[in-house]
Motif scaffolding. Structure first.
Motif: not given
Length: 384
Positions: A241-247
């Motif tokens: 979720y951390n990387e996915g949300a920023v992407i």
């Protein structure tokens, strides 16, 4: 001493020995005997969860789900479950150390967790070697239950969830071209990518590019610029979720408007919290839908919100059901015994949980159908 005096003393001594033996037998009464007498089965269960670090939102929800189920189960009186909770911080080495600490206690009958598939790849073999049933509640990568006969999961595998989400999205948007972006340094995200790529190829979709990133990365400009230039109809993303949300946030700021289809890592309210409006339109498949008109689901949501002050997500729901599965196994086994519990779990068929009916296949994998949901108006809703 006279014979008249010795005889009563001898009888008294014999009586006391019998009394002591009886007391000893009562104190060491097995769980099986307690169960047959309608008594309580005491069971220690280890929990390995991410309580610190970047994935702590997963671990917090999971641990909350376990504790709510524990409270309810213990109140019923048939079982008295003690949870031994250890933090893995999302790291393989720490997860293994936590598992070894838990397994050093001979009274531990089973383990729940760890959180990530990459952690289960090192913890699962150790638990299997020691003959301790272990159940992943959020480990969705391919091959987890095949680690060993003591390894189970009640989380829907990516190879079932991801194709369901992609097919629904392709039908909805008449998609022909897709771009893939995934984390190449995590077992879950790599496994999710493999499933996404296979599904896209099976559906004869044109894969215009495959982009990669690493855990903790903050700048995705290069990957997203290339994706934007190639103008796909959908972006398939396997990320936590951390990387996915920023992407997603960076993609929307660059003017990329096409829908994202995510893997299991996106199934967290944290995506909405981090990405905000940029999360709108994300499509994922999940066994959990909080708006489902099912009394058990609504009772769980109400109790969870009362206990923790926030709504439960998929990870909390899966954890909650997992402890109930363990409880059913303990009751069916009739004792807190590792081997008996393992066999009892394997034999569970159509156990009604808040996610649906639970059964396990021959490998210890869950048998269940997913729902496809999307983020709309700041919350997960059925994708139709």
């Amino acid at each position: 001493m006279s014979k008249m005096l010795k005889k009563p003393l001898l009888l008294l001594a014999v009586f006391m020995l019998f009394a002591l033996a009886a007391c000893g037998n009562n104190n060491s009464e097995s769980s099986e005997e307690k169960a047959s007498d309608g008594g309580t089965i005491d069971a220690k269960i280890g929990v390995i969860s991410i309580l610190s670090g970047s994935g702590s939102a997963y671990g917090e929800a999971i641990t909350n789900g376990f504790k709510l189920a524990q409270k309810e189960i213990n109140e019923k009186g048939e079982l008295n479950i003690e949870l031994l909770v250890e933090d893995s911080a999302g790291e393989q080495e720490q997860a293994l150390s936590a598992a070894q600490k838990i397994m050093s206690d001979d009274e531990v009958v089973a383990i729940l967790g760890p959180t990530l598939s990459t952690e289960m790849n090192v913890v699962g073999p150790e638990a299997d070697l020691n003959g301790i049933p272990i159940m992943g509640t959020s480990t969705t990568a391919k091959g987890i239950p095949q680690i060993g006969e003591y390894v189970f999961r009640n989380s829907l595998p990516e190879e079932i969830a991801i194709p369901a989400a992609i097919k629904k999205a392709v039908e909805k948007y008449d998609a022909k071209k897709v771009a893939l972006i995934y984390g190449n340094d995590d077992v879950l995200t790599k496994s999710g990518f493999d499933t996404m790529e296979k599904t896209a190829k099976d559906m004869k979709l044109d894969i215009v590019t495959i982009e990669t990133f690493q855990k903790g990365q903050s700048d995705y400009n290069a990957q997203l610029t290339k994706i934007k230039e190639l103008n796909p109809d959908l972006i398939l993303s396997s990320a936590l979720y951390n990387e996915g949300a920023v992407i997603m946030d960076q993609a929307r700021k660059m003017g990329i408007t096409v829908p994202f289809v995510g893997g299991n890592g996106f199934n967290s309210p944290k995506v909405i919290e981090i990405a905000g409006d940029a999360s709108e339109g994300l499509i994922v498949a999940t066994p959990w839908f909080a708006e489902k008109e099912d009394p058990k689901v609504q009772e769980f949501v109400k109790n969870y919100e009362a206990e923790y002050g926030l709504a439960p997500d998929q990870f909390a729901a899966q954890a909650y059901d997992a402890l109930y599965i363990m409880a059913e196994g303990l009751k069916n086994a009739g004792e807190a015994d590792r081997d008996a519990l393992r066999d009892a779990i394997a034999e569970i068929k159509d156990l009604e949980g808040i996610l649906g009916k639970f059964s396990f296949d021959k490998d210890g994998d869950i048998v269940m159908e997913p729902s496809v949901v999307t983020i709309k108006d700041g919350k997960f809703q059925l994708f139709e």
